[in-house]
Design an enzyme around this catalytic site. Structure first.
Site, PDB file in Angstrom:
ATOM      1  N   TRP A  26      -2.357  16.466 -10.615  1.00 36.00           N
ATOM      2  CA  TRP A  26      -3.468  16.807  -9.716  1.00 36.00           C
ATOM      3  C   TRP A  26      -3.002  16.959  -8.269  1.00 36.00           C
ATOM      4  CZ3 TRP A  26      -3.122  12.743 -13.074  1.00 36.00           C
ATOM      5  CH2 TRP A  26      -2.715  11.525 -12.535  1.00 36.00           C
ATOM      6  N   ARG A  27      -1.705  16.758  -8.047  1.00 32.36           N
ATOM      7  CA  ARG A  27      -1.197  16.976  -6.682  1.00 32.36           C
ATOM      8  C   ARG A  27      -0.741  18.418  -6.492  1.00 32.36           C
ATOM      9  NH1 ARG A  27       1.586  11.043  -5.616  1.00 32.36           N
ATOM     10  NH2 ARG A  27      -0.418  10.036  -5.236  1.00 32.36           N
ATOM     11  N   GLU A  39      -9.922  12.123 -10.075  1.00 35.59           N
ATOM     12  CA  GLU A  39     -10.367  10.889  -9.415  1.00 35.59           C
ATOM     13  C   GLU A  39     -11.277  10.058 -10.319  1.00 35.59           C
ATOM     14  OE1 GLU A  39      -9.256   9.457  -6.830  1.00 35.59           O
ATOM     15  OE2 GLU A  39      -7.993  11.081  -6.122  1.00 35.59           O
ATOM     16  N   GLN A  44     -10.693   3.819 -13.335  1.00 35.36           N
ATOM     17  CA  GLN A  44     -10.493   2.560 -14.084  1.00 35.36           C
ATOM     18  C   GLN A  44      -9.256   2.620 -14.966  1.00 35.36           C
ATOM     19  OE1 GLN A  44     -13.064   0.517 -13.467  1.00 35.36           O
ATOM     20  NE2 GLN A  44     -14.761   1.887 -13.005  1.00 35.36           N
ATOM     21  N   GLY A  83     -12.177   4.822 -22.107  1.00 34.29           N
ATOM     22  CA  GLY A  83     -13.129   3.741 -21.790  1.00 34.29           C
ATOM     23  C   GLY A  83     -14.145   4.137 -20.730  1.00 34.29           C
ATOM     24  N   TYR A 122     -16.219   6.300  -2.450  1.00 36.80           N
ATOM     25  CA  TYR A 122     -14.782   6.531  -2.642  1.00 36.80           C
ATOM     26  C   TYR A 122     -14.509   7.960  -3.134  1.00 36.80           C
ATOM     27  CZ  TYR A 122     -10.267   6.920  -4.676  1.00 36.80           C
ATOM     28  OH  TYR A 122      -9.027   7.411  -4.980  1.00 36.80           O
ATOM     29  N   ASP A 140     -10.654   2.574  -1.714  1.00 36.86           N
ATOM     30  CA  ASP A 140     -10.889   1.840  -2.962  1.00 36.86           C
ATOM     31  C   ASP A 140     -10.217   0.473  -2.857  1.00 36.86           C
ATOM     32  OD1 ASP A 140      -8.214   2.301  -3.225  1.00 36.86           O
ATOM     33  OD2 ASP A 140      -8.335   3.205  -5.212  1.00 36.86           O
ATOM     34  N   GLU A 184      -3.725  10.385  -0.086  1.00 37.90           N
ATOM     35  CA  GLU A 184      -2.739  10.199  -1.163  1.00 37.90           C
ATOM     36  C   GLU A 184      -1.684   9.154  -0.777  1.00 37.90           C
ATOM     37  OE1 GLU A 184      -2.901  11.442  -4.148  1.00 37.90           O
ATOM     38  OE2 GLU A 184      -3.708  13.479  -4.110  1.00 37.90           O
ATOM     39  N   CYS A 202       7.981  -5.351   0.257  1.00 39.54           N
ATOM     40  CA  CYS A 202       7.765  -5.196   1.704  1.00 39.54           C
ATOM     41  C   CYS A 202       8.941  -4.537   2.431  1.00 39.54           C
ATOM     42  CB  CYS A 202       7.461  -6.545   2.337  1.00 39.54           C
ATOM     43  SG  CYS A 202       5.943  -7.269   1.665  1.00 39.54           S
ATOM     44  N   CYS A 211       2.392  -5.562   9.922  1.00 36.23           N
ATOM     45  CA  CYS A 211       1.654  -6.263   8.874  1.00 36.23           C
ATOM     46  C   CYS A 211       1.629  -7.765   9.162  1.00 36.23           C
ATOM     47  CB  CYS A 211       2.290  -5.982   7.507  1.00 36.23           C
ATOM     48  SG  CYS A 211       1.395  -6.791   6.179  1.00 36.23           S
ATOM     49  N   SER A 301     -14.563  -4.765 -20.030  1.00 40.99           N
ATOM     50  CA  SER A 301     -14.564  -5.376 -18.697  1.00 40.99           C
ATOM     51  C   SER A 301     -15.299  -6.723 -18.671  1.00 40.99           C
ATOM     52  CB  SER A 301     -15.150  -4.417 -17.667  1.00 40.99           C
ATOM     53  OG  SER A 301     -16.437  -4.040 -18.064  1.00 40.99           O
TER      54      SER A 301
END
Ligand code: ADE
Length: 346
Positions: A26-27, A39, A44, A83, A122, A140, A184, A202, A211, A301
């Site tokens: 999808w990019r 998206e 999920q 799902g 979102y 998100d 992205e 990190c 940060c 869930s």
């Protein structure tokens, strides 16, 4: 609240993204229909799993008009195994609304987009920034994790007021020329560096200098987690009815968990083989043999199913409809909880 991210850090994030981004299907598109499908699937579900589903879905339903016309069973088959099936139903509702209103494609404002079924803040942000280069952030849980660590923010990030503060700040950092990469890049950082489980990487992070939780080595304390309710456990007995190497599947009720999908016959309690035998006789089934297939487990869930499974060979079809394995595999949407059992049948 004073935020530590400025446009300088965003440039570092975009440079990092250019070097590290994954090549995902999808990019390669700016088609809002395709961005939307990806998206919704990704909400999920893990990227690796989505890739295959996304490519097949786009191949079979390449335009919003195709989706608006698709038969529900076919749509659910394309979704089988992903799902959260209400996502698929909302996709179709949304496509129908766009086609019936003669909109041709997705609206270009957050307010209009969010009136459509299944599109929240979102997804609206993702479509607007990725497909339309608008300065609307898509926030998100992954983005909130990054932000809460940068700011050592102990607040409940699902709180609308808190989320809104971040939304307003991020919006100021966006430019149309990089709106897509902005969205992205945050997603990518959440997936590759600022990890949810396990230690974040990190040393590779473009935000390391600012940060706060890196400075204080408190990364794993953020985001602050609310205690989750435990999942409800349910016991089920699944009895696969077999006749002439065909199997009985039936449609589930129109409401509740997995509504409208297909299922293997079952009852909401644990049964021994003898109990099942008695139960099926009261239903006038002509039983040849009952085989125990063992225990199967499935986690949704909010619910977990502990399933005791039997294979029941019948001497006559009674009133049931039976389908071959091939038919079930190619045509009917059997949720993963039942697929797990179905694939074990010889
Ligand atoms: N998760 C949510 N949206 C995504 C996207 N566009 N790329 C990769 N992972 C995602």
């Amino acid at each position: 609240m004073k935020f530590h991210i400025t446009k300088k850090e965003i440039q570092a994030l975009l440079d990092w993204y250019q070097k590290e981004k994954r090549d995902l299907p999808w990019r390669h598109t700016t088609d809002p229909y395709r961005i939307w499908i990806s998206e919704i699937m990704l909400q999920q579900t893990r990227v690796e799993k989505v890739k295959k589903y996304y490519e097949r879905f786009i191949l079979e339903l390449p335009t919003i008009e195709d989706l608006a016309k698709v038969k529900e069973d076919h749509l659910l088959k394309l979704w089988e195994g992903l799902g959260y099936y209400s996502r698929a139903r909302n996709l179709k509702k949304c496509a129908l609304e766009i086609v019936q209103k003669n909109l041709k494609t997705f609206p270009e404002t957050k307010e209009e987009l969010m009136k459509l079924p299944g599109i929240g803040l979102y997804t609206a942000g993702a479509i607007l920034s990725i497909a339309y280069h608008k300065c609307i952030p898509a926030i998100d849980g992954n983005v909130l994790r990054i932000l809460s660590r940068i700011e050592e923010d102990p607040r409940d990030l699902l709180n609308e007021k808190v989320k809104n503060e971040y939304l307003i700040h991020l919006e100021k950092l966006m430019e149309p020329s990089y709106a897509r990469d902005f969205t992205e890049a945050f997603i990518e950082l959440g997936a590759l560096v600022c990890l949810p489980n396990g230690t974040p990487v990190c040393q590779k992070c473009p935000f390391q200098q600012i940060c706060q939780s890196f400075q204080n080595q408190t990364m794993l304390k953020y985001p602050h987690k609310k205690v989750k309710n435990a999942r409800r456990k349910e016991e089920k007995t699944i009895y696969v009815l077999e006749y002439n190497e065909k199997y009985c599947i039936q449609k589930r009720k129109k409401s509740g968990l997995l509504s409208g999908l297909y299922e293997l016959p079952n009852v909401d309690s644990f049964m021994t083989k003898e109990m099942l035998n008695t139960f099926l006789q009261t239903k006038k089934e002509q039983i040849e043999k009952i085989q125990e297939l063992g225990k199967f487990h499935h986690v949704f869930s909010h619910i977990e199913w502990e399933m005791t499974v039997y294979l029941v060979h019948l001497k006559s079809p009674n009133h049931h409809k039976f389908y071959s394995k091939k038919e079930i595999e190619t045509t009917y949407s059997l949720p993963t909880a039942f697929q797990k059992i179905f694939i074990k049948l010889k």
